[in-house]
Design a protein around this motif. Structure first.
Motif, PDB file in Angstrom:
ATOM      1  N   ASP A   4      -6.811   0.103   9.821  1.00 34.98           N
ATOM      2  CA  ASP A   4      -7.830   0.673   8.939  1.00 34.98           C
ATOM      3  C   ASP A   4      -9.002   1.251   9.726  1.00 34.98           C
ATOM      4  OD1 ASP A   4      -6.485   0.217   6.574  1.00 34.98           O
ATOM      5  OD2 ASP A   4      -7.408  -1.737   6.250  1.00 34.98           O
ATOM      6  N   TYR A  53      -4.447  10.715   9.922  1.00 33.41           N
ATOM      7  CA  TYR A  53      -3.813  10.686   8.597  1.00 33.41           C
ATOM      8  C   TYR A  53      -2.485  11.452   8.632  1.00 33.41           C
ATOM      9  CZ  TYR A  53      -3.029  11.253   3.622  1.00 33.41           C
ATOM     10  OH  TYR A  53      -2.471  11.254   2.369  1.00 33.41           O
ATOM     11  N   LYS A  87      -9.144   3.554   5.586  1.00 29.40           N
ATOM     12  CA  LYS A  87      -8.868   3.104   4.220  1.00 29.40           C
ATOM     13  C   LYS A  87      -9.525   4.003   3.168  1.00 29.40           C
ATOM     14  CE  LYS A  87      -8.651  -0.923   1.274  1.00 29.40           C
ATOM     15  NZ  LYS A  87      -8.866  -2.337   1.119  1.00 29.40           N
ATOM     16  N   PRO A  88     -10.845   4.260   3.245  1.00 33.60           N
ATOM     17  CA  PRO A  88     -11.434   5.135   2.223  1.00 33.60           C
ATOM     18  C   PRO A  88     -10.898   6.565   2.300  1.00 33.60           C
ATOM     19  CG  PRO A  88     -13.096   4.458   3.822  1.00 33.60           C
ATOM     20  CD  PRO A  88     -11.848   3.710   4.133  1.00 33.60           C
ATOM     21  N   ARG A  90      -7.800   7.457   3.269  1.00 33.97           N
ATOM     22  CA  ARG A  90      -6.460   7.427   2.653  1.00 33.97           C
ATOM     23  C   ARG A  90      -6.570   7.460   1.132  1.00 33.97           C
ATOM     24  NH1 ARG A  90      -5.528   2.675   6.154  1.00 33.97           N
ATOM     25  NH2 ARG A  90      -4.708   3.476   8.100  1.00 33.97           N
ATOM     26  N   GLU A  91      -7.483   6.645   0.598  1.00 31.86           N
ATOM     27  CA  GLU A  91      -7.659   6.600  -0.856  1.00 31.86           C
ATOM     28  C   GLU A  91      -8.083   7.960  -1.389  1.00 31.86           C
ATOM     29  OE1 GLU A  91     -10.400   3.366  -1.484  1.00 31.86           O
ATOM     30  OE2 GLU A  91      -8.883   1.860  -0.980  1.00 31.86           O
ATOM     31  N   LYS A  92      -8.990   8.609  -0.683  1.00 30.07           N
ATOM     32  CA  LYS A  92      -9.441   9.942  -1.095  1.00 30.07           C
ATOM     33  C   LYS A  92      -8.286  10.933  -1.068  1.00 30.07           C
ATOM     34  CE  LYS A  92     -12.461  13.663   0.456  1.00 30.07           C
ATOM     35  NZ  LYS A  92     -13.343  14.106   1.526  1.00 30.07           N
ATOM     36  N   HIS A  94      -5.062  10.337  -1.308  1.00 35.22           N
ATOM     37  CA  HIS A  94      -4.042  10.040  -2.316  1.00 35.22           C
ATOM     38  C   HIS A  94      -4.491  10.440  -3.711  1.00 35.22           C
ATOM     39  CE1 HIS A  94      -2.149   7.141   0.691  1.00 35.22           C
ATOM     40  NE2 HIS A  94      -1.341   8.166   0.552  1.00 35.22           N
ATOM     41  N   LYS A  95      -5.802  10.562  -3.922  1.00 38.69           N
ATOM     42  CA  LYS A  95      -6.320  11.000  -5.212  1.00 38.69           C
ATOM     43  C   LYS A  95      -6.469  12.520  -5.268  1.00 38.69           C
ATOM     44  CE  LYS A  95      -8.745   6.726  -6.162  1.00 38.69           C
ATOM     45  NZ  LYS A  95     -10.030   6.065  -6.310  1.00 38.69           N
ATOM     46  N   HIS A  96      -6.211  13.176  -4.167  1.00 32.54           N
ATOM     47  CA  HIS A  96      -6.325  14.623  -4.072  1.00 32.54           C
ATOM     48  C   HIS A  96      -5.283  15.279  -4.977  1.00 32.54           C
ATOM     49  CE1 HIS A  96      -6.721  18.557  -2.200  1.00 32.54           C
ATOM     50  NE2 HIS A  96      -5.420  18.563  -2.032  1.00 32.54           N
ATOM     51  N   ASP A 135       1.984   2.877 -12.705  1.00 32.82           N
ATOM     52  CA  ASP A 135       0.564   2.764 -12.305  1.00 32.82           C
ATOM     53  C   ASP A 135       0.196   1.335 -12.009  1.00 32.82           C
ATOM     54  OD1 ASP A 135       0.039   5.469 -12.466  1.00 32.82           O
ATOM     55  OD2 ASP A 135      -0.418   5.356 -14.604  1.00 32.82           O
TER      56      ASP A 135
END
Length: 135
Positions: A4, A53, A87-88, A90-92, A94-96, A135
């Protein structure tokens, strides 16, 4: 297993025309630039995040970082340790959302628009069902 948090050495190359080039000796192809040292450091962080990434997404092995004492520098170069938190990021990523162009029969489009259908939501629900994503 990916980490991370990563720390890699960036080398800032101070050129004659004011632009600062950046490269990471341990990560060939991970390069950037900036007009000031501050902007160069920001660019280095962005480049490192995107590069790592991409390596993770391609399931490539991420190398161990070199020791600062082992980095060979030219006269106009300065080493800098760059630390990034994945970590943040990756989260961003994946929400793209990705824009897709598709075609449907005109009569279906007319009825769906008349009923106020959210095309993106219907497509997303259908893709999740088709791909067995919960989900």
């Amino acid at each position: 297993m990916y980490l991370d948090k990563y720390r890699f050495i960036a080398v800032l190359e101070y050129g004659d025309k004011g632009t600062i080039g950046i490269y990471f000796p341990d990560l060939p192809g991970c390069v950037s630039a900036g007009e000031t040292t501050e902007k160069a450091i920001e660019s280095a962080k962005d480049a490192l995040l995107l590069h790592l990434y991409g390596m993770e997404e391609d399931k490539e092995e991420i190398p161990e970082p070199s020791e600062l004492k082992d980095i060979q520098l030219e006269k106009n170069e300065l080493p800098m340790l760059i630390e990034v938190y994945m970590k943040p990021f990756r989260e961003k990523m994946h929400k793209h959302f990705v824009k897709k162009t598709l075609s449907i029969p005109g009569w279906v489009n007319a009825i769906a628009e008349e009923q106020g259908v959210n095309f993106s939501a219907v497509l997303l629900d259908g893709l999740k069902k088709q791909c067995h994503i919960q989900d």
